[in-house]
Design a protein around this motif. Structure first.
Motif: not given
Length: 483
Positions: A314-330
């Motif tokens: 689950l922690a890996r899935l959360e990390q992936a979703a966070t990195r994708t959200a960071e890309l969208a924010a940039w």
């Protein structure tokens, strides 16, 4: 069993889907509201600029921070100009020119076009070092065969593109340039020592990381010394140990399309491929071009099952979703006033043309275009001299003969137009035999190999088959007036 809404949203937040047609269907917009990261636009989604802007606006209504991605490499791979050919030369031409400032300007121009249309992720540049002349999928998409040159132009491309607020995605890690198979159709193997990979294939990736590339795309290739029997997309050794730990990449890892045979066959389907890619360290999963709501749900189900059975922490899935959200924010495109008409791409393409031999007696040649298939990456984009008002005779290599071409030409010289002639079955023999019996000039619009027809009067290279490349060739050959 009921699905945890928060977990479902996490899974959707790692997916880059797609949809058919020139308008966004309801399901594509609704899934964005439920957490889907975004969509990739393909040529089938594109009619004209106003229509594309309308599509991206509709997607943004579903999710304001949606990721709208596209493969707009310039040159032979274009989605915006799939009906006509790109007004920019591709990477091989830019690499041949050798002017990194020009490369930056070209990519900034591409980024500005995307920004106006509401596209915020460009799945470009291709930074593979094309060391295999027989490579069927990279070729002119590469800045060249020299790692130092490719690295310099790769960094310039990323800098130019991201100056417009459009995120760059450098591809295909850890390097697709030495392959002689197409990962759309099979799993290619690059069986070389890791030290050779570091010296030959990885310098451009180090350069784009230093240039702050926001994303890097994985390759569906097998590198036995790193990945064993699996593709790099499924390899933690590649995506974590090499890319993140050794090379220090902190951005978003995006997969190449999981529907491609190099991934789907290796995993047993798109769903299992998604689980393996996430577990290996990928963050944003390109599902593919042929996507519907059912496929998205199938992939989400597979991801949730992977979390449930322990394949995907689950922690890996959360990390992936966070990195994708960071890309969208940039990724916030800088939309300025409409750009004035410019000759940038056409002027650049003219600088790339190379002539070996002597151009003579080409006022009224018989122009023969040797028909060749397009790769899936390229798609069916017009190419050659025909789009520039030059009368061409399209000919299949196996459907003609030297005698037939000579009879058709009569007293006129023959201009043979081809793409990747060295690897088009039968083409080299046809050209050699024809040139020995008739005045022939060869126009190569693909990746130029070491092969040259010995009896040809001239061998002209454009380093690509975009609309800009074709116009430049027609001008150099004296078949149309220079702009």
């Amino acid at each position: 069993m009921r699905t945890d809404p928060a977990l479902r949203r996490l899974a959707l937040g790692t997916l880059l889907a797609a949809f058919p047609g020139a308008t966004a269907p309801d399901w594509a917009v609704e899934l964005l509201g439920e957490g889907l990261a975004g969509h990739t636009l393909f040529g089938t989604n594109i009619v004209d600029p106003d229509q594309v802007a309308g599509v991206t606006a509709a997607l943004r209504a579903g999710r304001p921070d949606v990721l709208v991605a596209i493969d707009e490499e310039g040159g032979d791979v274009t989605r915006l100009a799939h009906a006509t050919g790109s007004p920019y030369p591709g990477n091989a031409a830019l690499g041949a020119i050798g002017d990194t400032a020009l490369t930056r300007r070209v990519y900034e121009a591409i980024g500005a076009e995307l920004a106006v249309l509401g596209v915020n992720v460009n799945l470009a540049p291709t930074v593979d070092v094309n060391t295999a002349d027989e490579n069927p999928v990279i070729g002119t998409r590469s800045f060249g065969a020299d790692p130092v040159r490719v690295a310099a132009h790769a960094a310039a491309a990323v800098t130019g593109l991201q100056a417009t607020g459009v995120a760059a995605c450098a591809k295909h890690f850890p390097g697709h340039g030495a392959t002689v198979a197409d990962s759309h159709h099979e799993l290619p193997t690059v069986d070389v020592p890791v030290d050779l990979l570091r010296a030959r294939d990885l310098p451009p990736f180090a350069a784009v990381i230093a240039a702050d590339a926001r994303a890097i795309m994985t390759a569906h290739i097998r590198v036995p010394g790193l990945t064993g029997d699996a593709p790099a997309t499924f390899s933690r050794s590649v995506l974590v140990d090499l890319l993140r730990t050794e090379y220090g990449f902190t951005g978003t890892v995006i997969t190449d399309a999981l529907e491609m045979k190099g991934a789907a066959l290796a995993a047993g389907g798109v769903g299992p491929a998604a689980v393996r890619a996430l577990a290996a360290g990928a963050d944003l999963l390109c599902i593919g071009a042929k996507v519907d709501a059912a496929l998205v749900e199938q992939v989400v189900t597979a991801i949730l099952a992977g979390v449930a059975d322990g394949q995907l922490p689950l922690a890996r899935l959360e990390q992936a979703a966070t990195r994708t959200a960071e890309l969208a924010a940039w990724a916030r495109p800088v939309v300025g006033p409409p750009a004035a008409a410019t000759d940038l791409g056409y002027a650049a393409a003219r600088r790339a043309v190379r002539v070996e031999g002597v151009l003579a007696d080409l006022t009224t040649p018989l122009v023969v275009r040797l028909v060749s298939d397009s790769t899936i990456a390229e798609g069916r984009v017009p190419w050659g001299l025909g789009p520039h008002g030059v009368e061409e005779v399209p000919v299949a290599v196996g459907g003609t003969s030297v005698a037939a071409l000579r009879e058709q030409a009569g007293d006129r010289p023959i201009l043979l137009v081809g793409r990747h002639l060295h690897r088009l079955p039968g083409a080299a023999d046809l050209v050699e035999t024809l040139a020995a019996a008739h005045p022939v000039t060869v126009l190569e619009m693909g990746w130029p190999s070491r092969w040259r027809p010995t009896a040809a009067r001239a061998f002209v290279t454009t380093y690509g088959a975009s609309h800009a490349n074709g116009r430049a060739a027609a001008e150099v050959l004296g078949l149309v007036d220079a702009r």
